[in-house]
Design an enzyme around this catalytic site. Sequence first.
Site, short mmCIF file in Angstrom:
data_model
loop_
_atom_site.label_atom_id
_atom_site.label_comp_id
_atom_site.label_asym_id
_atom_site.label_seq_id
_atom_site.Cartn_x
_atom_site.Cartn_y
_atom_site.Cartn_z
N HIS A 136 28.19 -41.13 27.50
CA HIS A 136 28.29 -39.66 27.60
C HIS A 136 29.10 -39.09 26.44
CE1 HIS A 136 32.12 -39.64 30.37
NE2 HIS A 136 32.46 -39.70 29.10
N GLU B 110 26.43 -36.36 31.14
CA GLU B 110 26.15 -37.67 31.69
C GLU B 110 24.70 -38.10 31.38
OE1 GLU B 110 28.65 -39.23 32.50
OE2 GLU B 110 29.79 -38.47 34.20
N ASN C 236 29.33 -45.06 29.51
CA ASN C 236 27.90 -44.87 29.79
C ASN C 236 27.21 -44.06 28.70
OD1 ASN C 236 28.87 -42.29 30.18
ND2 ASN C 236 28.32 -42.14 32.35
N ASP D 135 35.58 -29.77 27.55
CA ASP D 135 35.36 -29.77 29.00
C ASP D 135 36.64 -29.60 29.81
OD1 ASP D 135 36.40 -32.29 28.38
OD2 ASP D 135 34.46 -33.28 28.55
#
Length: 239
Positions: free
Chosen positions: A133, A138, A131, A67
């Site tokens: 990810h 996400e 979280n 990313d």
Amino acid sequence: MKLLSVSNEEELSRIAAEILFAKIKSAKKLVLGLATGKTPLGMYRYLSKYSKESNQTFRHIHTVNLDEYVGSITYHEYMEENLFQHIDIPKDQTHIPDGEAENLTEECRRYEQLIKEIGGIDLQVLGIGENGHIGFNEPGTSFDARTHVVELTESTLKANAKYFVDSEQPKQAITMGIGTILESREILLLAIGERKANAVKELFKGSLNKDIPATALINHPHVTVLADKGARKLLDKES
Ligand code: PGA
């Protein structure tokens, strides 16, 4: 999914680097999927050290990063600083999404095509978000998503704010999709510290959960999770 338990960040970094380095030594050509963030820093440090000490070439290695922030070269700089400048990999064999591309949709398509053209990813290294990810996929992301532009969640923005003390933090990123990641032939997920314990616990529950993107990995045939003591803290048993 295999769990490899290690005691701390140092040991995790060394073992992760050994896994990669063994492949780099034995392969004629290798496509490595790479990650950024705090987690793989030690692994890159060891890889750079092994490269220097052994004179092992990286000329047969291709890399594709997960990313990059939109409008930013943050992760380009990170990779240069922490790995590429220390090894002899040809620049044109290192790939990171172009967050500064004028047409982001086209850039996502180009990145998918590029991964295909270089033969697909042999080994993808992943971190895991607090979280759950993976990459910047996400919670709620479709498990068959391809490379796409994402709106980052508050949790992710907060966790990564440290990279943007002198500049404005982008709220969007380009990320390989979960579908793209799942096509990797092998996956090595690294988890360090108690902050990741809940995400690791969810991962080992063994059920797919869109709210925890990493659970998409449970049906992949070749995943190793390398986790230190802190990251394993909430696991009932270590199997
Ligand atoms: P970190 O990020 O290594 O900086 O904790 C991991 C991730 O968000 O995937």
